[in-house]
Design an enzyme around this catalytic site. Sequence first.
Site, PDB file in Angstrom:
ATOM      1  N   ARG A  16       1.219  20.086 -43.140  1.00  0.00           N
ATOM      2  CA  ARG A  16       0.526  19.375 -41.923  1.00  0.00           C
ATOM      3  C   ARG A  16      -0.539  18.550 -42.423  1.00  0.00           C
ATOM      4  O   ARG A  16      -1.673  19.206 -42.569  1.00  0.00           O
ATOM      5  CB  ARG A  16       0.336  20.291 -40.924  1.00  0.00           C
ATOM      6  CG  ARG A  16       0.240  19.570 -39.250  1.00  0.00           C
ATOM      7  CD  ARG A  16      -0.115  20.539 -38.169  1.00  0.00           C
ATOM      8  NE  ARG A  16       1.196  21.255 -37.798  1.00  0.00           N
ATOM      9  CZ  ARG A  16       2.255  20.997 -37.433  1.00  0.00           C
ATOM     10  NH1 ARG A  16       2.199  19.759 -36.874  1.00  0.00           N
ATOM     11  NH2 ARG A  16       3.048  21.943 -37.115  1.00  0.00           N
ATOM     12  N   GLU A  53      12.565  28.043 -42.418  1.00  0.00           N
ATOM     13  CA  GLU A  53      12.856  26.804 -42.103  1.00  0.00           C
ATOM     14  C   GLU A  53      11.663  25.928 -41.504  1.00  0.00           C
ATOM     15  O   GLU A  53      11.065  26.309 -40.529  1.00  0.00           O
ATOM     16  CB  GLU A  53      13.992  26.406 -41.435  1.00  0.00           C
ATOM     17  CG  GLU A  53      15.297  26.541 -42.267  1.00  0.00           C
ATOM     18  CD  GLU A  53      16.304  27.389 -41.765  1.00  0.00           C
ATOM     19  OE1 GLU A  53      16.088  28.074 -40.573  1.00  0.00           O
ATOM     20  OE2 GLU A  53      17.641  27.380 -42.120  1.00  0.00           O
ATOM     21  N   SER A 111      13.671  13.984 -37.863  1.00  0.00           N
ATOM     22  CA  SER A 111      13.889  14.017 -36.183  1.00  0.00           C
ATOM     23  C   SER A 111      14.638  12.648 -35.960  1.00  0.00           C
ATOM     24  O   SER A 111      14.462  11.599 -36.472  1.00  0.00           O
ATOM     25  CB  SER A 111      12.752  14.068 -35.651  1.00  0.00           C
ATOM     26  OG  SER A 111      12.805  14.148 -34.121  1.00  0.00           O
ATOM     27  N   ARG A 155       7.248  16.677 -46.606  1.00  0.00           N
ATOM     28  CA  ARG A 155       7.942  17.680 -46.323  1.00  0.00           C
ATOM     29  C   ARG A 155       9.081  17.651 -47.442  1.00  0.00           C
ATOM     30  O   ARG A 155       9.794  19.010 -47.974  1.00  0.00           O
ATOM     31  CB  ARG A 155       8.448  17.833 -44.836  1.00  0.00           C
ATOM     32  CG  ARG A 155       7.442  17.439 -43.835  1.00  0.00           C
ATOM     33  CD  ARG A 155       7.372  18.805 -43.332  1.00  0.00           C
ATOM     34  NE  ARG A 155       6.035  19.108 -42.366  1.00  0.00           N
ATOM     35  CZ  ARG A 155       6.193  19.093 -41.040  1.00  0.00           C
ATOM     36  NH1 ARG A 155       7.538  18.874 -40.601  1.00  0.00           N
ATOM     37  NH2 ARG A 155       5.120  18.906 -40.310  1.00  0.00           N
TER      38      ARG A 155
END
Lengths: 380, 528
Positions: free
Chosen positions: A225, A297, A302, A341
Amino acid sequence: MMKGKLEPSERLKFIEKVLNHSASGKNLKEALASFEEDLVKLSDELQQEAQSIPNMTHPDVPIGGEDSSAVRKKVGSPREFSFSVKDHLQLGKELDLFDFDAAAEVSGSKFYYLKNEAVLLEMALVNWTLSQVMQKGFTPLITPEIVRSSIVEKCGFQPRGDNTQAYSIEGSDQCLIGTAEIPVGGVHMDSILAETVLPLKYAAFSHCFRTEAGAAGLATRGLYRVHQFSKVEMFVLCRPDESDTYHEELITIEEDLFSSLGLHYKTLDMASEDLGAPAYRKFDVEAWMPGLGRYGEWQISSASNCTDYQSRRLGIRYRPAELAASKFVHTLNATACAVPRMMICLLENNQQEDGSVIIPEPLRPFMGGMEVILPKHHTG
Amino acid sequence: MGLHSYFGGATIQTLKMAAVPASASYSRFVFSPISRNLVALDSFPRHSPSPPFPLLARAVSMAAAVQTTPPSSEDIGTATGKPQWKAAIDFKWIRDNREAVAENIRKRNSKASLELVLELYEKMLAVQKEVERLRGERNAVANMMKGKLEPSERLKFIEKGKNLKEALASFEEDLVKLSDELQQEAQSIPNMTHPDVPIGGEDSSAVRKKVGSPREFSFSVKDHLQLGKELDLFDFDAAAEVSGSKFYYLKNEAVLLEMALVNWTLSQVMQKGFTPLITPEIVRSSIVEKCGFQPRGDNTQAYSIEGSDQCLIGTAEIPVGGVHMDSILAETVLPLKYAAFSHCFRTEAGAAGLATRGLYRVHQFSKVEMFVLCRPDESDTYHEELITIEEDLFSSLGLHYKTLDMASEDLGAPAYRKFDVEAWMPGLGRYGEISSASNCTDYQSRRLGIRYRPAELAASTNPKKGGKGNLAPTKFVHTLNATACAVPRMMICLLENNQQEDGSVIIPEPLRPFMGGMEVILPKHHTG
């Protein structure tokens, strides 16, 4: 009525009739002005309230919270390690790939420098992803990263809310984008497109800035993040009857990309409480990250079908070929590559016992043929 | 006279403007009698047997003169006037070389006030001296208190100790304020100037090198905006709606061209030993200041983030400069050479006039920046190396350009010497700046706190018995920065220079492998 031919008595009767309904009770002109003022206020209040109404929901979407999300697809399985696994932070330290400490001094927490092969890896991921989706007919774009706040709102985000993800620019009505979805959504705002140009398919590359206000809990260290990252985003504008089809196309493209890189992941059909106001339906992909331990996970992408939620706010219409009245397009957006990520996945999954990291084959041509990131031998 | 009320209760800003009061009570100066020499200060009460501080008085009388001069218009520091950080400025050196510094300020047309700096420095030294003297006295008193004393004597010493403590606290407060004001003024003093730099304004810049010549066109030349329109490469109109003027979308081959320019440039400079970096684009404002920029000035180039002390970077020079701040590097790691890729954000406030259309002046763009940290004796050499790398890059792409040794008024405060490259832009009909290479010597490193420890130990001394080896004192590194590739300007050059009569654009050979082998950007055939 007053324009037409009336007997004076009829005219008077009409005026009386209106006067009986008027708030001020004085004359027609004042009454009208007053009602018009009410109309504006009502209209504004209606807008404000109605904008909060979320998009409708696809009938197949599971009802409930995040535990209710349905697994659509599962690819691969967690790699078995014969040695103890390092997380990306440790790998990054040993391979001299990141610097979080210097960035904390210079910028604050959740910022980082990428160094050495990590720079090549980011460039390779972006270049490869762009070339892959261009082959599928997506027009590449590089977008502004500063936009007017109103655009952010029209896409369905809350730029000035308490827990806003958007950084605002001091002394202006602008803010930084959290995703290229926003500036791409703005490209055709307040426009009427010819039906023949649809679908419009964009692959937009940008840096993304997020305050991550209110994001607490685990997985806040390292690259999980961060406030700034690079991302390639797919954005589609299409006819309403096609959006379900393109939603399937987008998730398939994502899955092909992730499979090509050798990731182990699952695709979720997000449950109704987890959709976010603009999305009619949302597919998230979560990939296996060994460094996360038992949590396993973490979301890497998205894909949302926003139907006409954004287009009604952005004012994007199309004119069907047969000269009918214009209609609102449907818009969809999907993450082709969110670099941090992906980097976590690749480093943690592809690590070797000697501390090196194998580079997935598709990325090698974009890294000058490099096949593996080797530990450095520091002098002194 | 003025010293007490000069400092007590007045903010840094008002210090410069406040008139020196004719008289005031100075009870805390109880141990500082006025000497016979200080005629103007006879309103000081005389309580202490200690000698006067003539320097201080002189400083005060100088202050009276200074009050009438306007404050420096270069305002580094926060709105309250107190600098949040201190640059390690060598005040003694400035004092000892005041003529050279004054001459330098003149030839750079800088607004720095050397006089004020020197006065503040003298004042500060005087106060420092007084503080040390008082400390000495206080220690003496403390020692006395340890011994055997008559009760009445003890009381006297207690009283004296208390007075000393108060006076000390007051002077120490003055010291802090003087020190802050000195910092603020001194930070405005620009870097010294390389002796070969031409004196004067932009017309005085010297041409170091000229490569190629303007291409002859057998057809009428289009500018990059028109080419971009015909080849569907940019969208300025949509960006004006979405973001404002001077923003743009890149589309189609322009996206590939940007990626190719960045990838190729990074690979080229990596081969020359530069460590690639991708940097944060949001930084604390103090870092921007330490690099020599003015993040909160009127015509600031920096976008500030609302509700925080952060702003957007205008160049990767800033976050790279910050990597080693407040550090001592081993000499063996020098030189450190970085090639940093970032997006850059600039308000372009105050940039008016022509050449603001299209890609020439934009609020956001991609750039690869070279940054070097090295020993002082090597910075001239690395400056030459950096400009040579730039020139090789531009020659490889087939550009026609000239390299300028920028004149003294055009250097910018941090640069000791600056080479700009201007390339021929046929659509503009003139040369446009595509890069800048600056040697900032120790200007930035003194602000960022970047030092190195020279390796040499005294080889011929006898090693002390069981003691540590002698460490050489640290020195400040020199820093340099140079643009390897500023994408929009490069794009203008490539599009305008490489256009063909049929509206296509040839892609330079080095970039083709980075564009999937594409050799030419062809006009699109639009349907409908």
